[in-house]
Structures are given as C-alpha cells and as structure tokens.
Scaffold this motif. Sequence first.
Motif, PDB file in Angstrom:
ATOM      1  N   ALA A  70     -19.024  -8.335  28.996  1.00 50.01           N
ATOM      2  CA  ALA A  70     -18.183 -10.067  27.936  1.00 50.01           C
ATOM      3  C   ALA A  70     -16.724  -9.962  27.755  1.00 50.01           C
ATOM      4  O   ALA A  70     -16.278 -11.481  27.483  1.00 50.01           O
ATOM      5  N   MET A  71     -16.308  -8.851  28.005  1.00 51.63           N
ATOM      6  CA  MET A  71     -14.895  -8.979  28.576  1.00 51.63           C
ATOM      7  C   MET A  71     -13.897  -9.165  29.306  1.00 51.63           C
ATOM      8  O   MET A  71     -13.392 -10.352  29.660  1.00 51.63           O
ATOM      9  N   GLY A  72     -15.216  -9.305  30.292  1.00 54.67           N
ATOM     10  CA  GLY A  72     -14.845  -9.780  31.647  1.00 54.67           C
ATOM     11  C   GLY A  72     -15.874 -11.295  31.877  1.00 54.67           C
ATOM     12  O   GLY A  72     -15.473 -11.267  33.358  1.00 54.67           O
ATOM     13  N   HIS A  73     -15.869 -11.830  30.933  1.00 53.00           N
ATOM     14  CA  HIS A  73     -16.549 -13.188  31.763  1.00 53.00           C
ATOM     15  C   HIS A  73     -17.896 -13.678  31.583  1.00 53.00           C
ATOM     16  O   HIS A  73     -18.143 -14.523  32.357  1.00 53.00           O
ATOM     17  N   LYS A  74     -19.126 -12.201  32.083  1.00 51.82           N
ATOM     18  CA  LYS A  74     -20.083 -12.073  32.708  1.00 51.82           C
ATOM     19  C   LYS A  74     -20.854 -12.452  31.463  1.00 51.82           C
ATOM     20  O   LYS A  74     -21.569 -10.921  31.390  1.00 51.82           O
ATOM     21  N   TYR A  75     -21.009 -12.927  31.037  1.00 52.04           N
ATOM     22  CA  TYR A  75     -21.726 -13.871  29.546  1.00 52.04           C
ATOM     23  C   TYR A  75     -23.390 -14.190  29.914  1.00 52.04           C
ATOM     24  O   TYR A  75     -24.006 -13.085  29.361  1.00 52.04           O
ATOM     25  N   ASP A  76     -23.800 -14.009  31.170  1.00 53.12           N
ATOM     26  CA  ASP A  76     -25.045 -14.260  32.035  1.00 53.12           C
ATOM     27  C   ASP A  76     -25.926 -12.917  31.325  1.00 53.12           C
ATOM     28  O   ASP A  76     -26.428 -11.896  32.060  1.00 53.12           O
ATOM     29  N   ASP A  77     -24.985 -11.858  32.308  1.00 49.24           N
ATOM     30  CA  ASP A  77     -24.957 -10.432  32.826  1.00 49.24           C
ATOM     31  C   ASP A  77     -25.448  -9.374  31.802  1.00 49.24           C
ATOM     32  O   ASP A  77     -25.717  -8.794  31.327  1.00 49.24           O
ATOM     33  N   ALA A  78     -24.304  -9.646  30.880  1.00 53.71           N
ATOM     34  CA  ALA A  78     -24.161  -9.095  29.427  1.00 53.71           C
ATOM     35  C   ALA A  78     -25.465  -9.494  28.793  1.00 53.71           C
ATOM     36  O   ALA A  78     -26.268  -8.296  27.752  1.00 53.71           O
ATOM     37  N   ILE A  79     -25.657 -10.916  28.708  1.00 53.99           N
ATOM     38  CA  ILE A  79     -27.720 -10.934  27.979  1.00 53.99           C
ATOM     39  C   ILE A  79     -28.614 -10.303  28.682  1.00 53.99           C
ATOM     40  O   ILE A  79     -29.333 -10.094  27.404  1.00 53.99           O
ATOM     41  N   ASP A  91     -27.041 -20.818  19.995  1.00 54.58           N
ATOM     42  CA  ASP A  91     -28.303 -20.867  20.345  1.00 54.58           C
ATOM     43  C   ASP A  91     -28.684 -18.926  21.020  1.00 54.58           C
ATOM     44  O   ASP A  91     -29.863 -18.279  20.600  1.00 54.58           O
ATOM     45  N   LEU A  92     -27.700 -18.070  21.348  1.00 53.98           N
ATOM     46  CA  LEU A  92     -27.845 -17.188  21.955  1.00 53.98           C
ATOM     47  C   LEU A  92     -28.275 -16.061  20.179  1.00 53.98           C
ATOM     48  O   LEU A  92     -29.570 -15.671  20.616  1.00 53.98           O
ATOM     49  N   LEU A  93     -27.376 -16.596  18.950  1.00 56.13           N
ATOM     50  CA  LEU A  93     -27.839 -16.190  18.002  1.00 56.13           C
ATOM     51  C   LEU A  93     -29.044 -15.890  17.478  1.00 56.13           C
ATOM     52  O   LEU A  93     -30.031 -14.428  17.116  1.00 56.13           O
ATOM     53  N   GLU A  94     -29.394 -16.806  17.700  1.00 58.30           N
ATOM     54  CA  GLU A  94     -30.956 -18.197  17.306  1.00 58.30           C
ATOM     55  C   GLU A  94     -31.914 -17.310  17.563  1.00 58.30           C
ATOM     56  O   GLU A  94     -33.049 -16.818  17.865  1.00 58.30           O
ATOM     57  N   ASP A  95     -32.151 -16.701  19.329  1.00 58.29           N
ATOM     58  CA  ASP A  95     -32.980 -15.922  20.092  1.00 58.29           C
ATOM     59  C   ASP A  95     -32.978 -14.977  19.799  1.00 58.29           C
ATOM     60  O   ASP A  95     -33.661 -14.226  19.825  1.00 58.29           O
TER      61      ASP A  95
END
Length: 90
Positions: free
Chosen positions: A15-24, A60-64
């Motif tokens: 997340a800190m590296g802006h790699k959100y898809d990978d973090a998710i 959206d992620l929070l809801e998911d």
Amino acid sequence: MPSSSTYMIVICSLAMGHKYDDAIEVVLDMLRNAMSPDLLTYKTLLEGLCRDGKGVEAFDLLEDLRRKDSMMNERTYKTLLNALHFVNGE
C-alpha cells in the motif's frame, strides 16, 4: 502459510508503494486463510487509496471487505468509514 504479522507487513508495504491491487489480493488471500487484517492494516490500505485520489475505490473496497470479513465488527467498520471521510475531505 504466512503468519498474520507477515501478511500485515506485506499489505502495508504494498500500500505504501502504491501497489493497491497487489495489496488487495494479499488481503483477500488472508481472508481465504481465515485470518482477518487488523485495523491499522485496513486503515493504511484505505487511506493510501484516498490520498492517491481513489476515494471511490476505497469506499467500494471497504464495503466489499465488510461483506467478506466476518470478523470485522461494527466499531471497526465505523472507525474505517470515519477515517475515509476525513482523508477524502468529505
């Protein structure tokens, strides 16, 4: 299988590296393995999305995640939701 601490370090680092898809994906893997991220892990991921102008994706992620994480209680959800509103400027 990695420990919950290992998962959390990886998620926060991505997340800190802006790699959100990978973090998710790591969060989802954690949930599939019957582990629940802690509040700090969720908050780091969601706030990072907001700071990068991806507020809609964060909400959206929070809801998911709320639907998928049976261990996320109402207090955790409200804390994260309030943090998103604050970071997102709403």
